[in-house]
Design a protein around this motif. Structure first.
Motif, PDB file in Angstrom:
ATOM      1  N   ALA A  60      -7.636   5.070   2.242  1.00 58.02           N
ATOM      2  CA  ALA A  60      -8.130   5.062   0.860  1.00 58.02           C
ATOM      3  C   ALA A  60      -8.568   6.440   0.406  1.00 58.02           C
ATOM      4  O   ALA A  60      -8.327   6.836  -0.722  1.00 58.02           O
ATOM      5  CB  ALA A  60      -9.275   4.066   0.716  1.00 58.02           C
ATOM      6  N   ARG A 105      -9.680  -0.113  -1.979  1.00 61.34           N
ATOM      7  CA  ARG A 105      -8.354   0.244  -1.465  1.00 61.34           C
ATOM      8  C   ARG A 105      -7.308  -0.770  -1.949  1.00 61.34           C
ATOM      9  O   ARG A 105      -6.222  -0.389  -2.385  1.00 61.34           O
ATOM     10  CB  ARG A 105      -8.380   0.313   0.057  1.00 61.34           C
ATOM     11  N   GLU A 119       0.829  -1.183   0.000  1.00 66.46           N
ATOM     12  CA  GLU A 119       0.000   0.000   0.000  1.00 66.46           C
ATOM     13  C   GLU A 119       0.868   1.237   0.000  1.00 66.46           C
ATOM     14  O   GLU A 119       1.851   1.313   0.718  1.00 66.46           O
ATOM     15  CB  GLU A 119      -0.838   0.023   1.280  1.00 66.46           C
TER      16      GLU A 119
END
Length: 133
Positions: A27, A57, A22
């Protein structure tokens, strides 16, 4: 030349991922997600359908691997604004797709649809329409 080297040294740790990772756990804070979903819609999805929010996400932050390429003349690349949807048409069902972008100095590996932990409707099998004769 020194400025490019400094930019590369700053950007390299941000780009080097051995696993899908990530770029921003929030998000709503990810630029590509905000580009495709207004904040009010994201808030509604998060409240009413947490599984869909996690899928969104995941798609925009972990459905791919970005690796830096050695490049002295590359244009500036900001991973926080990376939008995987521009590459979605290249994603394969049962094998990874790899593409180098020498202009921006990275290699993208799209996880196969079969590998994805979370899928969006764009990853659903396409069923051909039956003829209505």
């Amino acid at each position: 030349m020194i400025l490019r080297l400094l930019l590369f040294l700053i950007a390299f740790p941000l780009l080097s991922h051995a696993q899908p990772a990530e770029t921003n756990p929030d998000a709503a804070g990810h630029a590509a997600i905000r580009k495709h979903y207004p904040e009010t819609e994201l808030n509604e999805i998060a409240a009413q359908n947490p599984a869909k929010m996690e899928a969104i996400r995941y798609y925009y932050t972990r459905s791919f691997i970005l690796e830096p390429l050695k490049c002295e003349e590359c244009a500036h690349f900001d991973i926080a604004h990376f939008d995987v949807s521009k590459y979605e048409h290249l994603r394969k069902k049962d094998s990874r797709f790899v593409k180098e972008d020498p202009k921006y100095g990275f290699r993208i590996t799209l996880l196969s649809t079969d590998e994805l932990e979370h899928k969006l409707t764009i990853h659903a099998p396409q069923i051909p329409a039956e003829n209505e004769d």
